[in-house]
Structures are given as C-alpha cells and as structure tokens.
Design a protein around this motif. Structure first.
Motif, PDB file in Angstrom:
ATOM      1  N   LEU A  98     -59.842   9.448  -7.159  1.00 23.33           N
ATOM      2  CA  LEU A  98     -59.868   8.206  -6.381  1.00 23.33           C
ATOM      3  C   LEU A  98     -58.415   7.820  -6.123  1.00 23.33           C
ATOM      4  O   LEU A  98     -57.730   7.330  -7.020  1.00 23.33           O
ATOM      5  N   GLY A  99     -57.941   8.076  -4.895  1.00 24.78           N
ATOM      6  CA  GLY A  99     -56.518   7.977  -4.616  1.00 24.78           C
ATOM      7  C   GLY A  99     -56.070   6.663  -4.004  1.00 24.78           C
ATOM      8  O   GLY A  99     -56.790   6.031  -3.236  1.00 24.78           O
ATOM      9  N   ALA A 100     -54.836   6.258  -4.380  1.00 29.24           N
ATOM     10  CA  ALA A 100     -54.136   5.130  -3.762  1.00 29.24           C
ATOM     11  C   ALA A 100     -52.650   5.453  -3.771  1.00 29.24           C
ATOM     12  O   ALA A 100     -52.202   6.284  -4.569  1.00 29.24           O
ATOM     13  N   ASN A 101     -51.898   4.785  -2.891  1.00 24.17           N
ATOM     14  CA  ASN A 101     -50.445   4.935  -2.878  1.00 24.17           C
ATOM     15  C   ASN A 101     -49.886   4.529  -4.244  1.00 24.17           C
ATOM     16  O   ASN A 101     -49.978   3.360  -4.639  1.00 24.17           O
ATOM     17  N   ALA A 102     -49.280   5.500  -4.953  1.00 20.42           N
ATOM     18  CA  ALA A 102     -48.807   5.248  -6.325  1.00 20.42           C
ATOM     19  C   ALA A 102     -47.648   4.264  -6.373  1.00 20.42           C
ATOM     20  O   ALA A 102     -47.345   3.718  -7.432  1.00 20.42           O
ATOM     21  N   LEU A 103     -46.989   4.025  -5.239  1.00 12.45           N
ATOM     22  CA  LEU A 103     -45.822   3.137  -5.237  1.00 12.45           C
ATOM     23  C   LEU A 103     -46.192   1.718  -4.801  1.00 12.45           C
ATOM     24  O   LEU A 103     -45.317   0.855  -4.682  1.00 12.45           O
ATOM     25  N   ASP A 104     -47.488   1.469  -4.547  1.00  9.51           N
ATOM     26  CA  ASP A 104     -47.965   0.169  -4.048  1.00  9.51           C
ATOM     27  C   ASP A 104     -48.850  -0.499  -5.120  1.00  9.51           C
ATOM     28  O   ASP A 104     -50.006  -0.106  -5.314  1.00  9.51           O
ATOM     29  N   PRO A 105     -48.300  -1.491  -5.839  1.00  7.68           N
ATOM     30  CA  PRO A 105     -49.056  -2.099  -6.954  1.00  7.68           C
ATOM     31  C   PRO A 105     -50.406  -2.678  -6.523  1.00  7.68           C
ATOM     32  O   PRO A 105     -51.381  -2.595  -7.277  1.00  7.68           O
ATOM     33  N   ALA A 106     -50.503  -3.234  -5.309  1.00  9.91           N
ATOM     34  CA  ALA A 106     -51.778  -3.824  -4.871  1.00  9.91           C
ATOM     35  C   ALA A 106     -52.826  -2.734  -4.671  1.00  9.91           C
ATOM     36  O   ALA A 106     -54.002  -2.906  -5.023  1.00  9.91           O
ATOM     37  N   ALA A 107     -52.401  -1.603  -4.105  1.00  9.92           N
ATOM     38  CA  ALA A 107     -53.326  -0.489  -3.894  1.00  9.92           C
ATOM     39  C   ALA A 107     -53.787   0.069  -5.235  1.00  9.92           C
ATOM     40  O   ALA A 107     -54.971   0.377  -5.433  1.00  9.92           O
ATOM     41  N   VAL A 108     -52.849   0.178  -6.167  1.00 10.99           N
ATOM     42  CA  VAL A 108     -53.176   0.694  -7.496  1.00 10.99           C
ATOM     43  C   VAL A 108     -54.158  -0.242  -8.204  1.00 10.99           C
ATOM     44  O   VAL A 108     -55.096   0.207  -8.873  1.00 10.99           O
TER      45      VAL A 108
ATOM     46  N   PRO B 281     -40.688  11.410 -18.377  1.00  9.60           N
ATOM     47  CA  PRO B 281     -40.135  10.043 -18.377  1.00  9.60           C
ATOM     48  C   PRO B 281     -40.338   9.409 -16.998  1.00  9.60           C
ATOM     49  O   PRO B 281     -40.165  10.054 -15.972  1.00  9.60           O
ATOM     50  N   LYS B 282     -40.724   8.138 -16.984  1.00 13.33           N
ATOM     51  CA  LYS B 282     -41.096   7.458 -15.745  1.00 13.33           C
ATOM     52  C   LYS B 282     -39.879   7.061 -14.902  1.00 13.33           C
ATOM     53  O   LYS B 282     -38.851   6.646 -15.431  1.00 13.33           O
ATOM     54  N   HIS B 283     -40.027   7.169 -13.593  1.00 13.20           N
ATOM     55  CA  HIS B 283     -39.017   6.685 -12.643  1.00 13.20           C
ATOM     56  C   HIS B 283     -39.253   5.188 -12.417  1.00 13.20           C
ATOM     57  O   HIS B 283     -40.409   4.755 -12.350  1.00 13.20           O
ATOM     58  N   PRO B 284     -38.175   4.388 -12.272  1.00 13.37           N
ATOM     59  CA  PRO B 284     -38.361   2.937 -12.084  1.00 13.37           C
ATOM     60  C   PRO B 284     -39.182   2.588 -10.833  1.00 13.37           C
ATOM     61  O   PRO B 284     -39.772   1.497 -10.776  1.00 13.37           O
ATOM     62  N   ALA B 285     -39.250   3.495  -9.842  1.00 12.57           N
ATOM     63  CA  ALA B 285     -39.997   3.196  -8.616  1.00 12.57           C
ATOM     64  C   ALA B 285     -41.505   3.138  -8.850  1.00 12.57           C
ATOM     65  O   ALA B 285     -42.249   2.575  -8.042  1.00 12.57           O
ATOM     66  N   VAL B 286     -41.971   3.718  -9.961  1.00 10.61           N
ATOM     67  CA  VAL B 286     -43.416   3.738 -10.229  1.00 10.61           C
ATOM     68  C   VAL B 286     -43.810   2.401 -10.868  1.00 10.61           C
ATOM     69  O   VAL B 286     -43.266   2.024 -11.907  1.00 10.61           O
ATOM     70  N   PRO B 287     -44.754   1.685 -10.263  1.00 10.53           N
ATOM     71  CA  PRO B 287     -45.162   0.383 -10.814  1.00 10.53           C
ATOM     72  C   PRO B 287     -45.714   0.519 -12.238  1.00 10.53           C
ATOM     73  O   PRO B 287     -46.349   1.522 -12.561  1.00 10.53           O
ATOM     74  N   ALA B 288     -45.483  -0.504 -13.053  1.00  8.72           N
ATOM     75  CA  ALA B 288     -45.935  -0.487 -14.448  1.00  8.72           C
ATOM     76  C   ALA B 288     -47.454  -0.320 -14.539  1.00  8.72           C
ATOM     77  O   ALA B 288     -47.960   0.264 -15.500  1.00  8.72           O
ATOM     78  N   ALA B 289     -48.185  -0.815 -13.541  1.00 10.68           N
ATOM     79  CA  ALA B 289     -49.653  -0.722 -13.586  1.00 10.68           C
ATOM     80  C   ALA B 289     -50.122   0.731 -13.627  1.00 10.68           C
ATOM     81  O   ALA B 289     -51.126   1.055 -14.264  1.00 10.68           O
ATOM     82  N   VAL B 290     -49.378   1.622 -12.951  1.00  9.27           N
ATOM     83  CA  VAL B 290     -49.766   3.038 -12.890  1.00  9.27           C
ATOM     84  C   VAL B 290     -49.732   3.656 -14.280  1.00  9.27           C
ATOM     85  O   VAL B 290     -50.629   4.422 -14.658  1.00  9.27           O
TER      86      VAL B 290
ATOM     87  N   GLY C 222     -47.494  11.096   2.742  1.00  4.87           N
ATOM     88  CA  GLY C 222     -46.037  10.984   2.616  1.00  4.87           C
ATOM     89  C   GLY C 222     -45.599  10.166   1.412  1.00  4.87           C
ATOM     90  O   GLY C 222     -44.419   9.816   1.292  1.00  4.87           O
ATOM     91  N   VAL C 223     -46.542   9.841   0.535  1.00  7.36           N
ATOM     92  CA  VAL C 223     -46.232   9.096  -0.689  1.00  7.36           C
ATOM     93  C   VAL C 223     -46.958   9.774  -1.861  1.00  7.36           C
ATOM     94  O   VAL C 223     -47.975  10.439  -1.648  1.00  7.36           O
ATOM     95  N   PRO C 224     -46.438   9.596  -3.084  1.00  5.61           N
ATOM     96  CA  PRO C 224     -47.179  10.104  -4.248  1.00  5.61           C
ATOM     97  C   PRO C 224     -48.507   9.348  -4.368  1.00  5.61           C
ATOM     98  O   PRO C 224     -48.569   8.154  -4.043  1.00  5.61           O
ATOM     99  N   ILE C 225     -49.544  10.035  -4.814  1.00  7.75           N
ATOM    100  CA  ILE C 225     -50.873   9.418  -4.873  1.00  7.75           C
ATOM    101  C   ILE C 225     -51.340   9.299  -6.320  1.00  7.75           C
ATOM    102  O   ILE C 225     -51.461  10.302  -7.025  1.00  7.75           O
TER     103      ILE C 225
END
Ligand code: AMP
Ligand code: MG
Length: 355
Positions: A40-50, A103-112, A137-140
């Motif tokens: 079940l995919g969402a844009n990994a960089l978009d906290p609302a989508a996640v 190790p996590k990149h800062p661009a990845v929202p904490a919710a992920v 074009g974005v990580p999912i």
C-alpha cells in the motif's frame, strides 16, 4: 472510488504507471504488486500521505514502514549512510525480496520510521513496482496492503477485500510470485541481525557476507525463549489456527487425528493448510483443504500460503489446522508466519513437558 487497473506483470503500460505515479505525487494511495506481496504505497517524503497509510490499515503509529526505491543509488535520498555490508548484500540481492535497516536520512518524516533513527529500505524485483517508483519520482513508503494484523495480500482481490474504498488506485498484475514478505536485515549492528525471515534465505545472506547473520529463532531453538504466547501475533487469519510443530511424522499424524476428532466427533467445520501429501487423507473426513503443493518445493508452498489462509476463511471454517515444514531456504519464513498466525501451538508431549 477505488480504481482497479489491470496491468501486464512483465510489461506494464507506461501511460498507466505515469497516471498512478501522479496519484502518488499528489498525496494519494496506490496499492501495487511487488514480487513478495501487494504493498500500500504513498509518497514516503509526504507526512500527510504517509498518515493515510496508517489510517487505511488501522496500523499503530509505532510500527514503521518500509521505503521502496528503484535502484541502489537512490538510497542516498532516504538513508544517511549505506554501510559496506549493505552494498555487498544489494550487489547480490537487489532488486529482490530483501529489506535493509539503515541510518535514517533527515528528509524521511518521523512517521515513516515510527520515530526510530533507522529506516527500512527495499528495492523490489517486480516490473510494476519498479516502473511505479520511477514514474512517481519519489521514494514510496509501502507496508503490506492488508488491514493491520490480517494476512498479507497476494492478489488485488485480497487488497480490495481488506481496504476497499480507502485506496485510490489498485494496480492488478495477478498473483505475486514469492508470496511471503521480504527478508529484513539490520546492517547497523554487528554482526547483522535477521529481523524477519522472508524471500531471501538466511543461508544466502551468510554466503554473501562471508559471516553469520544472527536470528533470534536460534535462541528459541536453544531453549532460551520458548513461550508461544509471547510471540507477537501477526499475519493472522480471522479463524483460530492450530499449528502442529514437531517431527514430521508426528505432526502429520497428530493433525489428522485432531481433524478426525473435530470434524467427525464434534461436527465442526475444519480447515487444513497442508502440503499436498497430507491433503488426500484429510478430504474424506470432510475437511476443507488448502493444498500448499509438494513439500519438497518450499518456494511453491510460500506462494500459496497466504491465499490458502484467506481461502479457508472464506470457506467459513471454524478452525484451521496446519503443521510446520522444514526450515530450510524460504521454509524458515513459512515456519515463522505459521507461528505468528497460530492461536495454539501443539507439540509432542515429551517436548511440551521439557519446555
Ligand atoms: P510490512 O511492510 O507490513 O511487512 O511491515 C514492515 C516491517 O518492517 C515492520 O513491521 C517492522 O517490523 C520492520 N521495520 C520497518 N522499519 C524498521 C526499522 N527502522 N527498524 C526495524 N524494523 C523495521
Ligand atoms: Mg504487514
């Protein structure tokens, strides 16, 4: 309205993938096939989508998601570092059913990552999944596309059954070829730890690394931890599953006797999820059988496992009986999923007394 879009598993229509990619970029949810199960995919960089993923699944916020990328060089977008061991594993198993904890990149929202300093990253080996990630074009971020706690989906129909209207698009490319989830390896610890057995066998990981990959099941086998009730229940069918675990001949016989007692003696509607060799002897008892296929083909049994559980649920059985299989290769993942699905684990009296 959920749109179910049929695509060819090998050569998906680029126009359909471009549309689905746009849905993801716009914050939507797209369910798609990977080689393991449907995600079940969402844009990994978009906290609302996640957040929509967690809501659709009813998944608790403390359970982190796997982030899917299309190639190793995209890992730098989601991981702060890619250790040498990770590169060695991906050199051999990417794309494939292997998830690495990095190790996590800062661009990845904490919710992920459920607030963790690490992120789970996978490069799936399915033309539809890879095409979708590239089109978006974005990580999912994509967990399995089932209701939280239910069996993972291996067909688009399973996704519809569980999530229905909560999903914007479902890309339907038929049944998934591996059938159990990815192997998860934590490469931020030394030696690397196997967090979940899956599509890539542990033996192959150790071969690629030239060293051990630690699995908590080893401690269990050594008798250090053995309390079935303590195992987190996951991947569970909606009907109680009794797992017969022990020497093969004992498990087959104990399962058959229990089936006879419940079906004939108590008139219960009994289901069995068993290798092919067991099926013929159970059917005359009136047992509904989900046939896993030949026992010497663990890959085939893995492919049929989750669909078999769902078929038995749909048949309206009151109890599902299953037995363990050899833990070699993907058999370790099958044994793990059966244990997590089990409401009861039945063992020979001598072993039960010793545990
Ligand atoms: P699913 O995609 O539904 O198969 O679930 C993904 C699983 O990956 C989670 O339940 C976790 O067990 C595991 N996972 C994801 N991220 C991490 C992480 N940062 N550290 C450890 N495990 C993780
Ligand atoms: Mg899952």
């Amino acid at each position: 309205m959920t749109r179910v879009v049929r695509v060819d598993p090998e050569h998906p229509d680029p126009a359909r993938l471009a549309e689905a990619g746009a849905v993801l970029r716009d914050g939507g949810l797209v369910a798609f096939p990977t080689e393991t199960v449907y995600g079940l995919g969402a844009n990994a960089l978009d906290p609302a989508a996640v957040a929509r993923i967690f809501a659709a699944k009813g998944r608790p916020a403390h359970d982190p998601l796997i982030v899917h990328i299309a190639a190793v060089d995209e890992a730098a977008r989601v991981a702060a570092a890619v250790p040498e061991r990770a590169r060695a594993l991906w050199a051999r198993f990417a794309p494939g059913p292997l998830t690495l904890i990095l190790p996590k990149h800062p661009a990845v929202p904490a919710a992920v990552t459920a607030g963790k300093p690490t992120v789970a990253v996978r490069i799936p080996a399915h033309p539809v999944a890879l095409g979708l990630i590239r089109a978006a074009g974005v990580p999912i971020a994509a967990p399995s596309a089932n209701k939280f706690g239910h069996t993972s989906p291996t067909t688009a129909q399973h996704v519809l059954d569980d999530l229905g209207a909560a999903v914007d698009w479902i890309l339907d490319a038929g049944p998934t070829p591996v059938g159990v989830e990815s192997t998860i390896v934590d490469v931020t610890v030394d030696p690397p730890a196997l967090l979940r057995p899956g599509g890539v066998p542990r033996e192959a990981l150790e071969d690629a690394l030239g060293g051990p990959v630690v699995w908590r099941g080893d401690a269990a086998a050594a008798g250090e931890v053995r309390a079935p009730g303590m195992l987190p229940r996951h991947y569970a069918p909606r009907v109680p599953l009794w797992l017969f675990e022990g020497p093969r001949a004992w498990a087959r016989e104990a399962l058959w006797q229990t089936a006879a007692q419940l079906a004939r003696g108590q008139g219960q509607r009994v289901g069995a999820l068993v290798p092919h060799a067991d099926a013929a002897r159970l059917r005359p008892l009136g047992v509904v059988v989900a046939d896993l296929g030949p026992e010497h083909d663990p890959a085939g049994m893995a492919r049929r496992l989750f669909a078999g559980l769902r078929d038995l649920e749909a048949a309206g059985v009151e109890v599902i009986l299953a037995r363990t299989v050899a833990e070699q290769d993907v058999g370790l993942a099958i044994a793990d999923r059966l244990r997590r699905a089990a409401a009861h684990i039945v063992r020979p009296a001598s072993r039960a007394a010793a545990s």
